[in-house]
Each structure stands twice: as C-alpha cells, then as structure tokens.
Design an enzyme around this catalytic site. Structure first.
Site, mmCIF file in Angstrom:
data_model
loop_
_atom_site.group_PDB
_atom_site.id
_atom_site.type_symbol
_atom_site.label_atom_id
_atom_site.label_comp_id
_atom_site.label_asym_id
_atom_site.label_seq_id
_atom_site.Cartn_x
_atom_site.Cartn_y
_atom_site.Cartn_z
ATOM 1 N N LYS A 100 48.599 32.171 68.821
ATOM 2 C CA LYS A 100 47.693 31.017 68.986
ATOM 3 C C LYS A 100 47.212 30.825 70.425
ATOM 4 O O LYS A 100 46.730 29.747 70.797
ATOM 5 C CB LYS A 100 48.323 29.698 68.487
ATOM 6 N N ARG A 307 40.713 25.750 64.416
ATOM 7 C CA ARG A 307 41.030 24.791 63.342
ATOM 8 C C ARG A 307 41.199 23.393 63.928
ATOM 9 O O ARG A 307 41.747 23.244 65.016
ATOM 10 C CB ARG A 307 42.407 25.117 62.757
HETATM 11 N N1 PPS Z 1 35.862 31.874 71.286
HETATM 12 C C1 PPS Z 1 36.823 31.334 70.524
HETATM 13 N N2 PPS Z 1 36.590 30.998 69.238
HETATM 14 C C2 PPS Z 1 37.571 30.469 68.487
HETATM 15 N N3 PPS Z 1 38.827 30.241 68.908
HETATM 16 C C3 PPS Z 1 39.103 30.565 70.189
HETATM 17 C C4 PPS Z 1 38.134 31.121 71.035
HETATM 18 N N4 PPS Z 1 38.700 31.329 72.235
HETATM 19 C C5 PPS Z 1 39.956 30.916 72.152
HETATM 20 N N5 PPS Z 1 40.210 30.457 70.914
HETATM 21 C C6 PPS Z 1 41.486 29.919 70.495
HETATM 22 O O1 PPS Z 1 42.203 30.937 69.822
HETATM 23 C C7 PPS Z 1 43.210 30.263 69.090
HETATM 24 C C8 PPS Z 1 43.832 31.216 68.098
HETATM 25 O O2 PPS Z 1 44.610 32.103 68.854
HETATM 26 P P1 PPS Z 1 44.987 33.564 68.359
HETATM 27 O O3 PPS Z 1 43.756 34.317 68.032
HETATM 28 O O4 PPS Z 1 45.875 34.149 69.396
HETATM 29 O O5 PPS Z 1 45.796 33.233 67.040
HETATM 30 S S1 PPS Z 1 46.768 34.207 66.238
HETATM 31 O O6 PPS Z 1 48.068 34.169 66.889
HETATM 32 O O7 PPS Z 1 46.175 35.536 66.233
HETATM 33 O O8 PPS Z 1 46.826 33.588 64.886
HETATM 34 C C9 PPS Z 1 42.493 29.081 68.482
HETATM 35 O O9 PPS Z 1 43.431 28.056 68.308
HETATM 36 P P2 PPS Z 1 43.107 26.739 67.459
HETATM 37 O O10 PPS Z 1 41.963 26.054 68.151
HETATM 38 O O11 PPS Z 1 44.335 25.934 67.532
HETATM 39 O O12 PPS Z 1 42.761 27.186 66.085
HETATM 40 C C10 PPS Z 1 41.421 28.751 69.517
HETATM 41 O O13 PPS Z 1 41.683 27.583 70.239
#
Ligand code: PPS
Length: 342
Positions: A100, A307
């Site tokens: 995340k 999310r």
């Molecule tokens: N460009 C862009 N678009 C969408 N989301 C973005 C982006 N950059 C960073 N993030 C943040 O990435 C979070 C998810 O992290 P991961 O990809 O490491 O998650 S996972 O561990 O692979 O499930 C996700 O966490 P949440 O916001 O809590 O859903 C996002 O905050």
C-alpha cells in the site's frame, strides 16, 4: 511488451523438460511440437486454478489485479513472449515494498521507460514460491535485450524474514527499491483493502489496539508492516544501504516525475520519464499517465488504487502516530531521509 500486463501464463509450468524435448527432436518436428505445447498450455489455462490471469493483448488495459492473500504461485511464461528477441534474466532491480505504499504506481510509471521490462503481476517468489527454484523464477521474466533492466514488484518481500538472504543468494548486486508511506495512512489503506474483501470485519480501532483500547497490537500485520526500521534492520544484514532507494509514497502522488526521476538515476537510466508523461486527474484524485504503455490513450490505475478510506477517529490516528514516532525517527536516521511523517 512485458507491459501488456499479466503474468505470463504460459507454457506449461516453465518447463525445462519441454525445452529439452524440443532440442532432442529433428529440427523439422520442433515447430510442430512447440505448437502442441502452446495449444496444451491454452487448454490447461482454461481449467480453474491452473494459470495466472491470461496475458493481455497490447493496448490500454487496467493495471493488473493485485493478488489476494491466497495467491497461488504464478503459472509460467508469458505466452505472447514464448518466442521473441532477447532472453529472460533475473531481475537486476526489485520493488520490495511496502504494501500500500504506491508500488503499483511506481512500477507502471517505470514501465514507460524503454529500458525497463517488468513483470505485470507479483510473482511472490522470495516469500511464497521459493521452493519452485530460481530457474522457474527466471522463466517468468519478460525477455530483455542487452542494456535493458528486468524488474518485478512484490511488496511483501520487505517484511519477509528470508527475503533478503534469498535475494542476496540470487545476486548480491540486486538494487532494492522501497516505496514508503506514512505508516498510519498505510495501515488504514491496508485495512480498507481487507475490508473491501471481508464485509463485517471488526473496526480499525478494534484491530489496532488490543481489546480495542489497550496497547497497539503489533501482531496485526497492518500495524507491523509500518515498523520500517525493524524490517530494514533485517535487510541491512545482507545488503549495504547503497543498494537501496527509498521512495516517498506521498511525493509519488504530489510529484510523480520527481520521484521517478530519482528512481531512473538510481537504476542508471536516462531520465526518459518526465513531467510530460503525467497529468493530475481530478476525478481520480491522483496523477495518471498521459499515454498508457502501448497505447495513445490516458490511463489511471484501477479502482483498487486510491480507494476511499474508512473513517478513523482523530484520537485513534493520534495514538498510532505517537506509537510510530520513535520507529519513524529511527528509520529517518538509518536512511538519512526525513519523510515528514513526524
Ligand atoms: N498515481 C496513483 N494512482 C493511484 N494510486 C496511487 C498513485 N500513486 C500512489 N498511489 C497509492 O498507491 C496505493 C496502493 O499502493 P500499492 O500499489 O503499493 O498497493 S499494493 O500493496 O500493491 O496493494 C494507493 O493507496 P490507497 O489510496 O489507500 O488505495 C494510493 O494511495
């Protein structure tokens, strides 16, 4: 392109035996056998549980789905790449964490670089699939030409005790990228993901504190993952600090080009991915790509990224912030970077 996405499904378990059979055949029969193998792989993939998601056709596509906790080891090679230029190599660089943190965004941004080829899904080799062996692992990798870098991302490596030793055994030269994010927000994000799959889950507060009110429950993985200094300690037994790049998950959102620029420098790549590749999508609330890889159309990450988070009271957030503060400070000291989480 590796970027077409999914883990490569493929050719029946990465099988060196199959390759051996081809080699033993007269040259005229080899193409026939190859066709049979490929068809066989397609048939196997039609059975539930046999293959990872089918490789996607080139073009705009949502980011690969994240594996659930019951993820299986991936199947085998990417079918569209069974034949092609270059060869499969072990990754020279890994995004090892954190869950995340923004690992998918970083990988998708890096895939815009012509000298980066990356696996679409998470192979979970150094945590869950290690018994399959290194040859199997390499068979999952996209083909690369000389000068291109092979990469994969599996965020759970960062908190897997055996991962540093195993990665070191593959290659002590491996470059390690860790995307870190405020551990409190990260924990809430982690909880939001679990909640989306587990309706009726107890509240965040009930899970974060023993008996809902007592001390912080470090046995809960959503809390434990955020103890970055402790996990890093384990990695530093095998790799010097110079092998790591710590990417700020927060800056990856506020200044994606800046953070990706640092990563390109770390990987010894020309800064090809720049400001002009991103735009801020107001609806999504995140930076998105002007042109997805292999397409002319803009693309944001899928719904599981960004999310909405459940409401967590300020009192709970403050208690967790206080709890993490000494660990954060230690982490800043170890890395020489202040991530600004307090
Ligand atoms: N460009 C862009 N678009 C969408 N989301 C973005 C982006 N950059 C960073 N993030 C943040 O990435 C979070 C998810 O992290 P991961 O990809 O490491 O998650 S996972 O561990 O692979 O499930 C996700 O966490 P949440 O916001 O809590 O859903 C996002 O905050």
């Amino acid at each position: 392109m590796a970027g077409s996405g999914g883990l490569g499904g493929g050719a029946v378990g990465g099988q060196s035996a199959g390759a051996g059979q081809v080699a033993a055949l007269p040259a005229s029969r080899a193409p026939l056998l190859l066709m049979v193998l490929v068809l066989g792989a397609y048939c196997l993939c039609a059975l539930p549980g046999h293959c990872p998601p089918a490789a996607r056709a080139p073009g705009p596509a949502p980011a690969p789905a994240e594996p659930s906790s019951s993820v299986r080891c991936p199947g085998a090679k990417d079918l569209p790449e069974a034949i092609g230029p270059g060869r499969r190599r072990f990754p020279q660089a890994l995004i090892v964490g954190v869950k995340k943190g923004g690992t998918r965004a970083l990988l998708e941004f890096l895939r815009l670089h012509p000298d980066v080829r990356a696996l679409g899904s998470e192979p979970h080799f150094f945590d869950r699939c290690y018994e399959r062996g290194l040859a199997w692992y390499r068979s999952l990798m996209p083909r690369t030409l000389d000068g291109q870098i092979t990469m994969e991302k599996t965020p759970s490596y960062f908190v897997t005790r055996e991962a540093p030793r195993r990665i070191h055994a593959m290659s002590p030269d491996t470059k390690l990228i860790v995307v870190v994010r405020n551990p409190v927000t990260r924990a809430i994000s982690d909880y939001a993901q679990t909640l989306s799959k587990t309706p009726g889950l107890p509240s965040f507060r009930a899970l974060a504190f023993r008996h809902g009110l007592g001390p912080v429950d470090t046995a809960w993985s959503a809390v434990r993952i955020g103890l970055y200094a402790q996990h890093l300690d384990n990695w530093l037994r095998y790799f010097p600090l110079s092998h790591f790049l710590f990417v700020s998950g927060e800056r990856l959102v506020s200044d994606p080009a800046g953070e990706v620029g640092r990563v390109q420098d770390f990987l010894g790549l020309k800064r090809v991915v720049t400001d002009k590749h991103f735009y801020f999508n107001v609806t999504k609330g995140f930076p998105c790509l002007q042109k997805a890889q292999g397409s002319r159309r803009p693309r944001c990450l899928g719904k599981s990224k960004g999310r909405p988070h459940p409401r967590v009271s300020q009192a709970v957030v403050r208690r967790l912030q206080d709890f993490y503060r000494p660990f954060n400070r230690k982490f800043y000291q170890m890395t020489g970077q202040d991530f600004g989480w307090g």
